[in-house]
Write a protein that holds these residues in place. Structure first.
Motif, mmCIF file in Angstrom:
data_model
loop_
_atom_site.group_PDB
_atom_site.id
_atom_site.type_symbol
_atom_site.label_atom_id
_atom_site.label_comp_id
_atom_site.label_asym_id
_atom_site.label_seq_id
_atom_site.Cartn_x
_atom_site.Cartn_y
_atom_site.Cartn_z
ATOM 1 N N LEU A 10 0.175 -1.302 0.005
ATOM 2 C CA LEU A 10 -0.267 -0.223 0.226
ATOM 3 C C LEU A 10 1.031 1.312 0.236
ATOM 4 O O LEU A 10 0.629 1.653 -0.235
ATOM 5 N N ALA A 11 2.232 1.291 1.061
ATOM 6 C CA ALA A 11 2.766 2.449 0.866
ATOM 7 C C ALA A 11 3.128 2.710 -0.279
ATOM 8 O O ALA A 11 3.673 3.447 -1.016
ATOM 9 N N GLN A 12 3.982 1.896 -1.433
ATOM 10 C CA GLN A 12 4.311 2.261 -2.023
ATOM 11 C C GLN A 12 3.110 2.398 -3.634
ATOM 12 O O GLN A 12 3.716 2.973 -4.510
ATOM 13 N N ALA A 14 0.634 4.385 -2.386
ATOM 14 C CA ALA A 14 0.259 5.534 -2.283
ATOM 15 C C ALA A 14 1.686 6.393 -2.607
ATOM 16 O O ALA A 14 2.045 7.734 -3.068
ATOM 17 N N TRP A 102 8.766 7.652 3.641
ATOM 18 C CA TRP A 102 7.689 7.692 3.607
ATOM 19 C C TRP A 102 6.696 7.708 4.252
ATOM 20 O O TRP A 102 6.735 7.353 5.313
ATOM 21 N N LEU A 104 2.295 6.911 4.425
ATOM 22 C CA LEU A 104 0.557 6.400 3.835
ATOM 23 C C LEU A 104 -0.780 6.416 4.936
ATOM 24 O O LEU A 104 -0.205 7.407 6.083
ATOM 25 N N GLU A 105 -1.213 7.446 4.230
ATOM 26 C CA GLU A 105 -2.175 8.008 4.420
ATOM 27 C C GLU A 105 -3.446 7.198 4.086
ATOM 28 O O GLU A 105 -4.642 6.818 3.248
ATOM 29 N N VAL A 106 -3.907 7.092 5.367
ATOM 30 C CA VAL A 106 -5.471 5.938 5.091
ATOM 31 C C VAL A 106 -6.420 6.797 6.485
ATOM 32 O O VAL A 106 -6.242 6.467 6.865
ATOM 33 N N TYR A 110 -2.154 9.542 8.975
ATOM 34 C CA TYR A 110 -1.354 9.452 8.517
ATOM 35 C C TYR A 110 -0.446 8.103 9.222
ATOM 36 O O TYR A 110 -0.556 8.116 10.634
#
Length: 136
Positions: A10-12, A14, A102, A104-106, A110
């Motif tokens: 998911l981070a990749q 984003a 990095w 991640l916004e979920v 954050y």
């Protein structure tokens, strides 16, 4: 461990969103800087024995991160510690914790990935106002 691999994917994904220098990137930079401030201010709140693992509860005023210490290495721990706390003692690994570069916004928060020697061992969560979200 599968949940951790899913979060990294998911981070990749984003990272590929938003234009360079756009609002998403700016908010991510602010969140990353705030996560770094929170990480540097973490203190050992308690130790717990859970089976063969020693669990370390980290936070400031509230618990923010739980890590498992097994065989001299830190590992992610997905749930709040159970059992009775053990006496506090020095935790030399605290100085070795860093952040992934990095954010991640979920779901309106954050998430910053806490690293120990290059491996993800936990996630710090911030709300939209960049305040740390407690574990429980």
């Amino acid at each position: 461990m599968r949940w951790l691999a899913g979060l990294l994917l998911l981070a990749q994904a984003a990272l590929g969103q938003g234009g360079a220098g756009g609002p998403v990137e700016y908010l991510g930079e602010r969140a990353l800087f705030r996560c770094l401030e929170v990480l540097k201010g973490l203190e050992v709140q308690a130790f717990y024995r859970e089976g063969p693992d020693l669990l370390v509860l980290l936070g400031r005023e509230r618990p923010l991160l739980v890590l498992a210490l097994e065989g001299g290495r830190l590992w992610p721990h997905p749930r709040p510690p159970r059992g009775r706390p053990l006496p506090k003692r020095p935790f030399p690994f605290l100085r070795e914790l860093t952040l992934a570069p990095w954010v991640l916004e979920v779901e309106g928060e954050y998430r910053c990935f806490v690293l120990h020697r290059g491996r993800v061992v936990g996630i710090l969560r911030l709300d939209q106002d960049l305040r740390p979200l407690p574990l429980f």
